[in-house]
Write a protein that holds these residues in place. Structure first.
Motif, mmCIF file in Angstrom:
data_model
loop_
_atom_site.group_PDB
_atom_site.id
_atom_site.type_symbol
_atom_site.label_atom_id
_atom_site.label_comp_id
_atom_site.label_asym_id
_atom_site.label_seq_id
_atom_site.Cartn_x
_atom_site.Cartn_y
_atom_site.Cartn_z
ATOM 1 N N PHE A 245 -17.082 -57.280 38.778
ATOM 2 C CA PHE A 245 -16.273 -56.786 37.670
ATOM 3 C C PHE A 245 -14.867 -56.488 38.149
ATOM 4 O O PHE A 245 -14.677 -55.870 39.187
ATOM 5 C CB PHE A 245 -16.863 -55.484 37.109
ATOM 6 N N LYS A 246 -13.916 -56.939 37.358
ATOM 7 C CA LYS A 246 -12.541 -56.523 37.595
ATOM 8 C C LYS A 246 -12.232 -55.483 36.531
ATOM 9 O O LYS A 246 -12.583 -55.649 35.356
ATOM 10 C CB LYS A 246 -11.609 -57.716 37.441
ATOM 11 N N ILE A 247 -11.617 -54.403 36.945
ATOM 12 C CA ILE A 247 -11.349 -53.346 35.980
ATOM 13 C C ILE A 247 -9.858 -53.045 35.948
ATOM 14 O O ILE A 247 -9.206 -52.922 36.984
ATOM 15 C CB ILE A 247 -12.227 -52.111 36.262
ATOM 16 N N VAL A 248 -9.325 -52.998 34.733
ATOM 17 C CA VAL A 248 -7.891 -52.802 34.546
ATOM 18 C C VAL A 248 -7.665 -51.472 33.839
ATOM 19 O O VAL A 248 -8.194 -51.240 32.750
ATOM 20 C CB VAL A 248 -7.298 -53.954 33.693
ATOM 21 N N ASP A 249 -6.922 -50.603 34.493
ATOM 22 C CA ASP A 249 -6.620 -49.282 33.936
ATOM 23 C C ASP A 249 -5.385 -49.424 33.039
ATOM 24 O O ASP A 249 -4.282 -49.652 33.521
ATOM 25 C CB ASP A 249 -6.333 -48.327 35.111
ATOM 26 N N LEU A 250 -5.574 -49.295 31.741
ATOM 27 C CA LEU A 250 -4.439 -49.464 30.819
ATOM 28 C C LEU A 250 -3.617 -48.181 30.757
ATOM 29 O O LEU A 250 -4.128 -47.095 31.038
ATOM 30 C CB LEU A 250 -4.961 -49.819 29.420
ATOM 31 N N PRO A 251 -2.353 -48.285 30.382
ATOM 32 C CA PRO A 251 -1.548 -47.063 30.244
ATOM 33 C C PRO A 251 -2.193 -46.112 29.229
ATOM 34 O O PRO A 251 -2.745 -46.560 28.227
ATOM 35 C CB PRO A 251 -0.203 -47.576 29.712
ATOM 36 N N GLY A 252 -2.133 -44.833 29.508
ATOM 37 C CA GLY A 252 -2.698 -43.847 28.588
ATOM 38 C C GLY A 252 -1.901 -43.795 27.288
ATOM 39 O O GLY A 252 -0.672 -43.686 27.309
ATOM 40 N N THR A 253 -2.584 -43.920 26.158
ATOM 41 C CA THR A 253 -1.874 -43.925 24.872
ATOM 42 C C THR A 253 -2.676 -43.169 23.810
ATOM 43 O O THR A 253 -3.888 -43.073 23.895
ATOM 44 C CB THR A 253 -1.677 -45.355 24.323
ATOM 45 N N TYR A 254 -1.976 -42.661 22.817
ATOM 46 C CA TYR A 254 -2.646 -42.013 21.686
ATOM 47 C C TYR A 254 -2.959 -43.017 20.592
ATOM 48 O O TYR A 254 -3.782 -42.768 19.732
ATOM 49 C CB TYR A 254 -1.781 -40.877 21.126
ATOM 50 N N SER A 255 -2.246 -44.130 20.600
ATOM 51 C CA SER A 255 -2.517 -45.139 19.585
ATOM 52 C C SER A 255 -2.160 -46.523 20.129
ATOM 53 O O SER A 255 -1.688 -46.661 21.249
ATOM 54 C CB SER A 255 -1.710 -44.851 18.315
ATOM 55 N N LEU A 256 -2.438 -47.532 19.336
ATOM 56 C CA LEU A 256 -2.115 -48.909 19.740
ATOM 57 C C LEU A 256 -1.114 -49.516 18.773
ATOM 58 O O LEU A 256 -1.082 -50.710 18.577
ATOM 59 C CB LEU A 256 -3.394 -49.759 19.741
ATOM 60 N N LEU A 257 -0.305 -48.674 18.163
ATOM 61 C CA LEU A 257 0.601 -49.186 17.143
ATOM 62 C C LEU A 257 1.877 -49.762 17.739
ATOM 63 O O LEU A 257 2.760 -50.227 17.023
ATOM 64 C CB LEU A 257 0.932 -48.093 16.126
ATOM 65 N N ALA A 258 1.952 -49.733 19.078
ATOM 66 C CA ALA A 258 3.065 -50.360 19.775
ATOM 67 C C ALA A 258 4.415 -49.766 19.410
ATOM 68 O O ALA A 258 5.388 -50.481 19.214
ATOM 69 C CB ALA A 258 3.062 -51.873 19.556
ATOM 70 N N THR A 259 4.466 -48.462 19.300
ATOM 71 C CA THR A 259 5.762 -47.828 19.085
ATOM 72 C C THR A 259 6.386 -47.459 20.429
ATOM 73 O O THR A 259 7.523 -47.019 20.487
ATOM 74 C CB THR A 259 5.629 -46.558 18.218
ATOM 75 N N SER A 260 5.636 -47.620 21.509
ATOM 76 C CA SER A 260 6.204 -47.411 22.841
ATOM 77 C C SER A 260 5.751 -48.567 23.727
ATOM 78 O O SER A 260 4.819 -49.300 23.384
ATOM 79 C CB SER A 260 5.706 -46.094 23.441
ATOM 80 N N LEU A 261 6.419 -48.718 24.870
ATOM 81 C CA LEU A 261 6.079 -49.807 25.784
ATOM 82 C C LEU A 261 4.632 -49.670 26.260
ATOM 83 O O LEU A 261 3.891 -50.656 26.347
ATOM 84 C CB LEU A 261 7.046 -49.784 26.975
ATOM 85 N N ASP A 262 4.216 -48.435 26.564
ATOM 86 C CA ASP A 262 2.834 -48.203 27.006
ATOM 87 C C ASP A 262 1.829 -48.681 25.965
ATOM 88 O O ASP A 262 0.831 -49.325 26.282
ATOM 89 C CB ASP A 262 2.594 -46.699 27.244
ATOM 90 N N GLU A 263 2.100 -48.329 24.714
ATOM 91 C CA GLU A 263 1.185 -48.716 23.637
ATOM 92 C C GLU A 263 1.156 -50.234 23.467
ATOM 93 O O GLU A 263 0.115 -50.821 23.228
ATOM 94 C CB GLU A 263 1.615 -48.067 22.317
ATOM 95 N N GLU A 264 2.325 -50.828 23.627
ATOM 96 C CA GLU A 264 2.419 -52.278 23.467
ATOM 97 C C GLU A 264 1.595 -52.988 24.546
ATOM 98 O O GLU A 264 0.869 -53.935 24.273
ATOM 99 C CB GLU A 264 3.896 -52.662 23.586
ATOM 100 N N ILE A 265 1.721 -52.483 25.777
ATOM 101 C CA ILE A 265 0.991 -53.093 26.894
ATOM 102 C C ILE A 265 -0.515 -52.965 26.690
ATOM 103 O O ILE A 265 -1.268 -53.932 26.834
ATOM 104 C CB ILE A 265 1.409 -52.432 28.229
ATOM 105 N N ALA A 266 -0.954 -51.751 26.330
ATOM 106 C CA ALA A 266 -2.388 -51.519 26.133
ATOM 107 C C ALA A 266 -2.902 -52.425 25.012
ATOM 108 O O ALA A 266 -3.932 -53.091 25.144
ATOM 109 C CB ALA A 266 -2.644 -50.052 25.807
ATOM 110 N N ARG A 267 -2.161 -52.465 23.923
ATOM 111 C CA ARG A 267 -2.579 -53.262 22.786
ATOM 112 C C ARG A 267 -2.624 -54.754 23.121
ATOM 113 O O ARG A 267 -3.585 -55.448 22.818
ATOM 114 C CB ARG A 267 -1.622 -53.028 21.625
ATOM 115 N N ASP A 268 -1.567 -55.242 23.761
ATOM 116 C CA ASP A 268 -1.518 -56.674 24.072
ATOM 117 C C ASP A 268 -2.639 -57.082 25.020
ATOM 118 O O ASP A 268 -3.181 -58.175 24.920
ATOM 119 C CB ASP A 268 -0.161 -57.054 24.669
ATOM 120 N N PHE A 269 -2.967 -56.177 25.940
ATOM 121 C CA PHE A 269 -4.047 -56.546 26.863
ATOM 122 C C PHE A 269 -5.382 -56.636 26.130
ATOM 123 O O PHE A 269 -6.160 -57.553 26.342
ATOM 124 C CB PHE A 269 -4.149 -55.573 28.045
#
Ligand SMILES: Nc1nc2c(ncn2[C@@H]2O[C@H](COP(=O)(O)OP(=O)(O)O)[C@@H](O)[C@H]2O)c(=O)[nH]1
Ligand SMILES: [Mg+2]
Length: 277
Positions: A82-106
């Motif tokens: 298993f490869k495991i990817v730790d996504l940026p911590g976010t409260y939502s996936l609405l992509a209003t911040s770079l972190d959210e955008e990265i988590a969502r896109d992944f």
């Protein structure tokens, strides 16, 4: 808590037994059978879970083309890598911040085989916001209800079985800092990634008929314009919602590029050696 001790006292059928066969790969991960993503609000113990699964070392770098740091690692469990990817911590996936955008896109375009959402048992309601958003993108979710020790200390009880029934996905209570719940978490990750368990996450209501019709028409157009794009339905919903980055990506015609922008190198041997189910 010592995993081997736990394993020795367990039977072959229980998760603790399998945890005895966990081999942490740390950074030594060149090939993998399954990709797991870790999502969650900030400060819920995501990195603690990550470290418990992969060993203390993690490979950190930046997301391609972005300055946000990214951690990935691996482990072998139940005969699969298993490869495991730790996504940026976010409260939502609405992509209003770079972190959210990265988590969502992944989640959208990296298409992990399983997504573990780590939630704070003390703040369940707030955390469920992200959980429901992840449900809109993927079925393959395991909810890790972390910080159970804190919850207990504050006299808070969470009925994880009822929660699992209500949400339609496996729910694993855990206190990752003490290794509690990790054996079962591993087992659920494996079961969902391999398809042995097919979660049926609770989705928000489909909405009025007019919306459904609009979504269906858009999905067709999106699939024509971007053949092979996963999650066309989600993209359609975001377009109707006026999501700036998605509108822009469709307009420029580079929606599919979001996939290649993901953290996996082209031609990676994803799923190449999947075990028989
Ligand atoms: N009491 C308790 N603390 C925890 C647990 N898991 C993580 N923590 C602590 O919570 C804090 C945040 O953890 P971290 O893994 O960095 O959270 P992240 O921001 O989600 O990656 C750290 O101080 C951890 O030691 C747990 O199960 N119980
Ligand atoms: Mg972290």
């Amino acid at each position: 808590m010592n995993r081997k001790d736990k394993a020795a006292s367990g039977c072959a059928a229980c998760p603790a037994h399998h945890a005895g066969h966990l081999r942490r790969l740390g950074v030594d991960m060149e090939e993998w059978d399954y990709v797991a993503a870790l999502a969650g609000n900030p400060n819920v113990g995501k990195s603690t879970v990550f470290n418990a699964l992969t060993g203390l070392r993690q490979h950190t770098g930046n997301w391609p083309g972005k300055t946000v740091s990214r951690a990935e690692g691996g482990f072998v469990y139940g005969g699969s890598r298993f490869k495991i990817v730790d996504l940026p911590g976010t409260y939502s996936l609405l992509a209003t911040s770079l972190d959210e955008e990265i988590a969502r896109d992944f989640l959208l375009f990296g298409r992990p085989d399983v997504t573990v959402v780590v939630a704070d048992a003390m703040r369940l309601e707030r955390n469920l916001n992200l959980v429901l958003q992840v449900f809109e993108i993927t079925d393959r979710v395991v909810l890790c209800l972390n910080l159970m020790d804190e919850a207990k200390r504050h006299g808070l009880r969470v009925d994880d079985r009822l929660l699992s029934r209500e949400l339609g996905v496996p729910v694993v209570p855990a206190a990752a800092r003490y290794g509690e719940g990790i054996p079962r978490l591993l087992e659920e990750i494996r079961a969902v990634a391999t398809g042995e368990i097919a979660p049926k996450p609770r989705r928000l209501e489909k909405g009025p008929r007019a919306l459904q019709g609009a979504v269906e028409r858009l999905v067709e157009e999106i699939e024509d314009a971007f053949p092979g794009l996963p999650n066309a339905r989600w993209v359609a919903l975001r377009l109707l919602d006026g999501d700036r980055t998605i509108v822009e990506a469709v307009r420029k015609g580079d929606l599919g590029d979001l996939t290649r922008d993901g953290p996996e190198p082209a031609g990676a041997p994803r799923g190449a050696e999947k075990e028989a189910r």
